[in-house]
Design a protein around this motif. Structure first.
Motif, PDB file in Angstrom:
ATOM      1  N   GLU A 172      -7.022  -1.539   7.982  1.00  8.25           N
ATOM      2  CA  GLU A 172      -7.381  -1.371   6.577  1.00  8.25           C
ATOM      3  C   GLU A 172      -7.252  -2.676   5.805  1.00  8.25           C
ATOM      4  O   GLU A 172      -8.084  -2.986   4.944  1.00  8.25           O
ATOM      5  CB  GLU A 172      -6.496  -0.314   5.917  1.00  8.25           C
ATOM      6  CG  GLU A 172      -6.849  -0.107   4.445  1.00  8.25           C
ATOM      7  CD  GLU A 172      -6.031   0.966   3.768  1.00  8.25           C
ATOM      8  OE1 GLU A 172      -6.386   1.341   2.628  1.00  8.25           O
ATOM      9  OE2 GLU A 172      -5.041   1.428   4.356  1.00  8.25           O
ATOM     10  N   TYR A 173      -6.215  -3.454   6.110  1.00 11.30           N
ATOM     11  CA  TYR A 173      -5.937  -4.645   5.319  1.00 11.30           C
ATOM     12  C   TYR A 173      -6.276  -5.915   6.081  1.00 11.30           C
ATOM     13  O   TYR A 173      -6.170  -5.974   7.307  1.00 11.30           O
ATOM     14  CB  TYR A 173      -4.475  -4.644   4.855  1.00 11.30           C
ATOM     15  CG  TYR A 173      -4.286  -3.717   3.684  1.00 11.30           C
ATOM     16  CD1 TYR A 173      -4.624  -4.129   2.398  1.00 11.30           C
ATOM     17  CD2 TYR A 173      -3.840  -2.413   3.861  1.00 11.30           C
ATOM     18  CE1 TYR A 173      -4.498  -3.275   1.311  1.00 11.30           C
ATOM     19  CE2 TYR A 173      -3.718  -1.550   2.790  1.00 11.30           C
ATOM     20  CZ  TYR A 173      -4.047  -1.984   1.507  1.00 11.30           C
ATOM     21  OH  TYR A 173      -3.942  -1.135   0.437  1.00 11.30           O
ATOM     22  N   GLN A 231      -1.655   4.694   6.488  1.00  9.11           N
ATOM     23  CA  GLN A 231      -1.702   5.525   5.278  1.00  9.11           C
ATOM     24  C   GLN A 231      -1.017   6.863   5.500  1.00  9.11           C
ATOM     25  O   GLN A 231      -0.389   7.420   4.597  1.00  9.11           O
ATOM     26  CB  GLN A 231      -3.148   5.806   4.874  1.00  9.11           C
ATOM     27  CG  GLN A 231      -3.945   4.633   4.386  1.00  9.11           C
ATOM     28  CD  GLN A 231      -5.389   5.042   4.121  1.00  9.11           C
ATOM     29  OE1 GLN A 231      -5.859   6.096   4.574  1.00  9.11           O
ATOM     30  NE2 GLN A 231      -6.104   4.201   3.404  1.00  9.11           N
ATOM     31  N   ASP A 264       0.837  -1.193   0.000  1.00  6.70           N
ATOM     32  CA  ASP A 264       0.000   0.000   0.000  1.00  6.70           C
ATOM     33  C   ASP A 264       0.873   1.246   0.000  1.00  6.70           C
ATOM     34  O   ASP A 264       0.620   2.197  -0.758  1.00  6.70           O
ATOM     35  CB  ASP A 264      -0.931  -0.003   1.208  1.00  6.70           C
ATOM     36  CG  ASP A 264      -1.832   1.214   1.250  1.00  6.70           C
ATOM     37  OD1 ASP A 264      -2.848   1.215   0.530  1.00  6.70           O
ATOM     38  OD2 ASP A 264      -1.509   2.178   1.979  1.00  6.70           O
ATOM     39  N   ARG A 318      -3.938  -1.816  -2.789  1.00  2.63           N
ATOM     40  CA  ARG A 318      -5.390  -1.873  -3.021  1.00  2.63           C
ATOM     41  C   ARG A 318      -5.722  -2.681  -4.269  1.00  2.63           C
ATOM     42  O   ARG A 318      -6.731  -3.395  -4.305  1.00  2.63           O
ATOM     43  CB  ARG A 318      -5.951  -0.464  -3.111  1.00  2.63           C
ATOM     44  CG  ARG A 318      -5.829   0.305  -1.806  1.00  2.63           C
ATOM     45  CD  ARG A 318      -6.464   1.671  -1.852  1.00  2.63           C
ATOM     46  NE  ARG A 318      -6.219   2.401  -0.613  1.00  2.63           N
ATOM     47  CZ  ARG A 318      -6.729   3.583  -0.337  1.00  2.63           C
ATOM     48  NH1 ARG A 318      -7.519   4.194  -1.204  1.00  2.63           N
ATOM     49  NH2 ARG A 318      -6.454   4.180   0.821  1.00  2.63           N
TER      50      ARG A 318
END
Length: 533
Positions: free
Chosen positions: A121-122, A453, A82, A88
């Motif tokens: 997120e993952y 991020q 990412d 993504r």
């Protein structure tokens, strides 16, 4: 349908093109030359290029080899990709999973969940065939190149000889247009378990070869099995001593069968014999064989990963059994560790910073080899005592929860915590163990997105409920502030009983040090330490 039909964009990801270097009278010198354009070499090249470090990748092919090969990519690998701009896309194509089931004969012994907490997120894992992983990485490289990143990938450039000196390396290459030579300040070997570079330099690769063989059968079929990892000890369908099933994209299913040690490989790889095993497992023959291979477990590594101006990463440096998904994942984490350090050294940081790559990734390799060896010993007991223990654990686990953690069907990949790293500063915060110095930063919700991020690829001052300057420059590095409110997830993962904290985060998103508040003197010392001074 052939494999080339299935992965048409992967077989010529980087077609041969003549380079100006081939017309030079003397070898042109490059800051960094990577040998091997697999997941490790490509992710390292992308990382270096995004940092502005010129890099050339050499590969003797023009794209990925045959078969799905590496398949299970872990959460930490996806977080790294990412940061590099490909994560993504990989999740969008991959099969997301986090749960698994373990059976003996027909009976389920227990199930597990690899990521029971929310706020990441993952996912814990995706299943994604290596051709797709490499394709998405090359697409990210193309985007980086369009933005000015100095990355070059040269297909059909085979390394035939390497000469290493105190200040670099010179490579003899062969191409469709004939031979030429290039030079490198640093040579990074990402050329696999049979590493030609390692052989050219006469370096060893020591460890264990386990006495067992496993058959991989990738089959294409329509099935309604859940997207979980299913593992059988002594399966009722008698296709092997153990078996594994999980799903890949495009209706491909990975099946592994444990065959034993004394086998006729040629006989076992005949399609009719493979189909006989798969038929027994599935109870039907309504499928296509997509790719098949036999592998032997090996757990070994080089004594050192750095040899002066030559650095080894991925399978060229270490090799583990496929059970546990530690191969490609640990290789990408090698690249994550090496990228920022090599870029910093080429920009003037102390050469000793590269020694920390060796220290940290040898530690990670030993951890992976230990876990992989334990898995293999449990799967393939070599003595009668070991077999009695394994079977007793399986018997007890049906009724008793305490025995279930002892079952080892392949401990799945986790990132290494670099305890004792020379880059760590002594822990000054009574905070959670999971975010101590040396640990990768745990993700958490942040604003409209997620914390990782916002960390990016440089040094970060992560200020949680405390003041800190906008930035701090020391030892040729700049750390920028990221202020975070102590939400429940942040508190659980970074504070515990502390009311506030200041973290120094490395460019690879591992913790370099942490304190209860901003302390400029301590932070400057920690930055010098983290930069190898």
């Amino acid at each position: 349908m052939t494999l080339q039909d299935r992965y048409p964009l992967a077989f010529r990801l980087y077609p041969y093109a003549r380079s100006p270097d081939q017309d030079a009278e003397a070898p042109i010198r490059h800051p960094a030359v990577i040998v091997g354009a697999g997941p490790v070499g490509l992710s390292l090249a992308l990382d270096l290029g995004l940092r502005g470090t010129p890099v050339v990748v050499l590969d003797d092919h023009e794209g990925v080899g045959l078969g799905s090969r590496a398949l299970c990519f872990a959460k930490r690998t996806l977080e790294i990709m990412d940061r590099l701009g490909a994560g993504r896309d990989m999740v969008g194509k991959g099969i997301v999973w986090q749960k698994g089931r373990v059976f003996r004969d027909r009976d389920e012994i227990f199930d597990f969940d690899l990521l029971p907490e929310a706020g990441h997120e993952y996912p814990a894992f995706i299943n994604l065939q290596q051709p797709h992983f490499e394709r998405f990485t090359m697409e990210a490289i193309a985007r980086a190149q369009a933005g000015g990143a100095p990355i070059e990938v040269r297909g059909k450039n085979r390394v035939d000889a390497a000469t290493v000196t105190e200040d670099g390396a010179t490579l003899d290459l062969m191409t469709p247009d004939g031979p030429y030579r290039i030079a490198a300040d640093y040579l990074i070997a990402c050329d696999g378990a049979r590493s030609p570079v390692r052989s050219m330099l006469g370096l060893g690769f020591e460890g264990r070869v386990f006495e067992d063989n496993f058959l991989i059968a990738d089959v294409k079929m329509t099935a309604d099995f859940p997207t979980e990892r299913w593992f059988w000890f002594e399966p009722w369908f008698k296709s092997g001593d153990s078996a594994l099933l999980h799903k890949q994209p495009d209706d491909i299913w990975r099946i592994d069968f444990q065959l034993g040690w004394d086998i006729d490989r040629e006989k076992e790889l005949k399609p009719e014999n493979i189909r006989a095993r798969v038929d027994k497992m599935l109870g039907h023959s309504d499928y296509e064989l997509d790719w098949c291979s036999i592998y032997t477990f090996q757990c070994r590594r080089m004594e050192r990963f750095r040899h002066g101006r030559v650095v080894f990463a991925g399978d060229s440096a270490h090799q583990v059994s496929p059970f546990g998904a530690r191969g490609a994942n640990s290789g990408v984490q090698d690249a994550d560790n090496l990228g920022w350090k090599l870029a910093a050294v080429l920009a003037g940081a102390p050469d000793a910073l590269l020694d920390s790559y060796d220290a940290e990734r040898v530690m990670a390799a030993d951890e992976n080899i230990l876990n992989s060896s334990r898995s293999t010993d449990f799967l393939t007991p070599k003595t009668e005592v070991s077999r009695l223990f394994r079977n007793a654990v399986l018997d007890l686990a049906r009724q008793h929860a305490f025995a279930r953690p002892l079952i080892n069907s392949g401990r799945l990949s986790l990132p290494c915590i670099y305890d004792g790293s020379p880059l760590n500063t002594a822990d000054a915060l009574d905070g959670p163990a999971r975010s101590r110095p040396g640990a990768p930063c745990p993700d958490a919700p942040f604003g409209d997105g997620f914390l990782l991020q916002s960390l990016g690829g440089g040094f970060t001052l992560l200020a949680i409920g405390c003041d800190a300057p906008d930035s701090l420059e020391e030892a040729g590095a700049k750390a920028t502030r990221l202020s975070v409110e102590p939400t429940p997830e942040i508190r659980d993962r970074y504070l515990a009983s502390a009311s506030a904290a200041l973290y120094l985060i490395r460019p690879d998103q591992h913790v370099a040090g942490r304190w209860p508040e901003f302390d400029e003197t301590a932070l400057r010392a920690a930055m010098r330490r983290a930069m190898g001074y």
